[in-house]
Motif scaffolding. Structure first.
Motif, PDB file in Angstrom:
ATOM      1  N   MET A   1      42.394  75.623 -31.501  1.00 58.82           N
ATOM      2  CA  MET A   1      43.347  75.885 -30.449  1.00 58.82           C
ATOM      3  C   MET A   1      43.486  77.387 -30.268  1.00 58.82           C
ATOM      4  SD  MET A   1      47.328  74.827 -30.131  1.00 58.82           S
ATOM      5  CE  MET A   1      47.250  73.839 -28.684  1.00 58.82           C
ATOM      6  N   LYS A   2      43.496  77.818 -29.019  1.00 62.29           N
ATOM      7  CA  LYS A   2      43.682  79.230 -28.707  1.00 62.29           C
ATOM      8  C   LYS A   2      44.867  79.365 -27.776  1.00 62.29           C
ATOM      9  CE  LYS A   2      38.839  80.243 -29.200  1.00 62.29           C
ATOM     10  NZ  LYS A   2      37.597  80.682 -28.623  1.00 62.29           N
ATOM     11  N   HIS A   3      45.680  80.366 -28.036  1.00 62.14           N
ATOM     12  CA  HIS A   3      46.817  80.597 -27.159  1.00 62.14           C
ATOM     13  C   HIS A   3      47.179  82.081 -27.112  1.00 62.14           C
ATOM     14  CE1 HIS A   3      48.658  79.709 -31.102  1.00 62.14           C
ATOM     15  NE2 HIS A   3      49.523  80.607 -30.761  1.00 62.14           N
ATOM     16  N   MET A   4      47.927  82.419 -26.076  1.00 60.32           N
ATOM     17  CA  MET A   4      48.388  83.777 -25.861  1.00 60.32           C
ATOM     18  C   MET A   4      49.904  83.732 -25.689  1.00 60.32           C
ATOM     19  SD  MET A   4      47.526  86.336 -22.699  1.00 60.32           S
ATOM     20  CE  MET A   4      48.521  85.407 -21.558  1.00 60.32           C
ATOM     21  N   VAL A   5      50.571  84.714 -26.264  1.00 59.29           N
ATOM     22  CA  VAL A   5      52.018  84.849 -26.121  1.00 59.29           C
ATOM     23  C   VAL A   5      52.284  86.245 -25.573  1.00 59.29           C
ATOM     24  CG1 VAL A   5      54.238  84.897 -27.332  1.00 59.29           C
ATOM     25  CG2 VAL A   5      52.437  83.332 -28.089  1.00 59.29           C
ATOM     26  N   ARG A   6      53.138  86.312 -24.555  1.00 62.85           N
ATOM     27  CA  ARG A   6      53.513  87.621 -24.016  1.00 62.85           C
ATOM     28  C   ARG A   6      55.037  87.685 -23.919  1.00 62.85           C
ATOM     29  NH1 ARG A   6      54.970  86.747 -18.815  1.00 62.85           N
ATOM     30  NH2 ARG A   6      54.020  84.964 -17.792  1.00 62.85           N
ATOM     31  N   TYR A   7      55.561  88.904 -24.074  1.00 65.24           N
ATOM     32  CA  TYR A   7      57.002  89.123 -23.992  1.00 65.24           C
ATOM     33  C   TYR A   7      57.269  90.600 -23.776  1.00 65.24           C
ATOM     34  CZ  TYR A   7      56.193  90.280 -28.901  1.00 65.24           C
ATOM     35  OH  TYR A   7      55.693  90.819 -30.063  1.00 65.24           O
ATOM     36  N   LYS A   8      58.499  90.896 -23.375  1.00 62.31           N
ATOM     37  CA  LYS A   8      58.920  92.279 -23.148  1.00 62.31           C
ATOM     38  C   LYS A   8      60.143  92.548 -24.014  1.00 62.31           C
ATOM     39  CE  LYS A   8      60.030  95.508 -19.431  1.00 62.31           C
ATOM     40  NZ  LYS A   8      60.177  95.639 -17.958  1.00 62.31           N
ATOM     41  N   LEU A   9      60.087  93.622 -24.778  1.00 55.72           N
ATOM     42  CA  LEU A   9      61.158  93.964 -25.703  1.00 55.72           C
ATOM     43  C   LEU A   9      62.210  94.861 -25.068  1.00 55.72           C
ATOM     44  CD1 LEU A   9      59.025  94.845 -28.821  1.00 55.72           C
ATOM     45  CD2 LEU A   9      60.466  92.835 -28.539  1.00 55.72           C
ATOM     46  N   LYS A  10      63.372  94.863 -25.679  1.00 58.58           N
ATOM     47  CA  LYS A  10      64.363  95.893 -25.391  1.00 58.58           C
ATOM     48  C   LYS A  10      63.798  97.182 -25.979  1.00 58.58           C
ATOM     49  CE  LYS A  10      68.019  92.488 -25.860  1.00 58.58           C
ATOM     50  NZ  LYS A  10      69.019  91.915 -26.768  1.00 58.58           N
ATOM     51  N   ALA A  11      63.927  98.287 -25.272  1.00 55.90           N
ATOM     52  CA  ALA A  11      63.293  99.546 -25.679  1.00 55.90           C
ATOM     53  C   ALA A  11      63.683  99.981 -27.089  1.00 55.90           C
ATOM     54  CB  ALA A  11      63.619 100.647 -24.677  1.00 55.90           C
ATOM     55  N   ASP A  12      64.912  99.711 -27.489  1.00 58.14           N
ATOM     56  CA  ASP A  12      65.364 100.144 -28.811  1.00 58.14           C
ATOM     57  C   ASP A  12      64.911  99.209 -29.938  1.00 58.14           C
ATOM     58  OD1 ASP A  12      67.060  98.073 -28.004  1.00 58.14           O
ATOM     59  OD2 ASP A  12      68.816  98.939 -28.989  1.00 58.14           O
ATOM     60  N   ARG A  13      64.143  98.162 -29.617  1.00 58.32           N
ATOM     61  CA  ARG A  13      63.695  97.208 -30.637  1.00 58.32           C
ATOM     62  C   ARG A  13      62.183  97.254 -30.877  1.00 58.32           C
ATOM     63  NH1 ARG A  13      67.902  93.311 -31.423  1.00 58.32           N
ATOM     64  NH2 ARG A  13      66.814  92.881 -33.363  1.00 58.32           N
ATOM     65  N   VAL A  14      61.488  98.172 -30.197  1.00 51.67           N
ATOM     66  CA  VAL A  14      60.027  98.247 -30.311  1.00 51.67           C
ATOM     67  C   VAL A  14      59.589  98.574 -31.736  1.00 51.67           C
ATOM     68  CG1 VAL A  14      57.962  99.512 -29.561  1.00 51.67           C
ATOM     69  CG2 VAL A  14      59.656  98.777 -27.877  1.00 51.67           C
ATOM     70  N   ASP A  15      60.191  99.575 -32.358  1.00 49.52           N
ATOM     71  CA  ASP A  15      59.798  99.962 -33.717  1.00 49.52           C
ATOM     72  C   ASP A  15      59.989  98.814 -34.698  1.00 49.52           C
ATOM     73  OD1 ASP A  15      59.084 102.491 -32.858  1.00 49.52           O
ATOM     74  OD2 ASP A  15      60.974 103.422 -33.472  1.00 49.52           O
ATOM     75  N   GLU A  16      61.095  98.114 -34.577  1.00 46.27           N
ATOM     76  CA  GLU A  16      61.361  96.959 -35.446  1.00 46.27           C
ATOM     77  C   GLU A  16      60.291  95.892 -35.248  1.00 46.27           C
ATOM     78  OE1 GLU A  16      64.800  93.508 -35.990  1.00 46.27           O
ATOM     79  OE2 GLU A  16      64.983  94.989 -34.378  1.00 46.27           O
TER      80      GLU A  16
END
Length: 101
Positions: A1-16
């Motif tokens: 099985m192959k899949h892709m997940v995409r999402y957009k973070l809150k700018a202050d949570r990127v490092d985490e």
């Protein structure tokens, strides 16, 4: 099985998010599960991410989601997101130099 997940973070949570994702790769390097291919990409906007996974366990299990580091990564992902994760199945038509081909 192959899949892709995409999402957009809150700018202050990127490092985490990146720290948690790196922990997944550290555990993958230690355990080296067979039949699993996984990649994470940060898009040029700096807050959007794409994960591509392929798993081929004989028993149909998902070796990635069983990892403790991956469980820690997904535990708070919705709180880190401005746009929640969207998962879609993908079918490979061809590739060159990607995922070991």
């Amino acid at each position: 099985m192959k899949h892709m997940v995409r999402y957009k973070l809150k700018a202050d949570r990127v490092d985490e998010n990146e720290r948690l994702a790196r922990a997944v790769y550290e555990e993958l390097a230690e355990r080296r599960p067979t039949g699993l291919r996984y990649a994470t990409f940060k898009l040029e906007d700096g807050v959007s991410f794409v994960h591509i996974a392929s798993h081929e366990a004989p028993d149909g299990s998902n070796l990635l989601t069983a990892l403790p580091a991956f469980k820690a990564f997904v535990a708070g992902v919705r709180e880190r997101c401005e746009e929640p994760p969207v998962t879609v199945g993908i079918s490979e038509i061809g590739s060159y130099g990607f995922f070991g081909s």
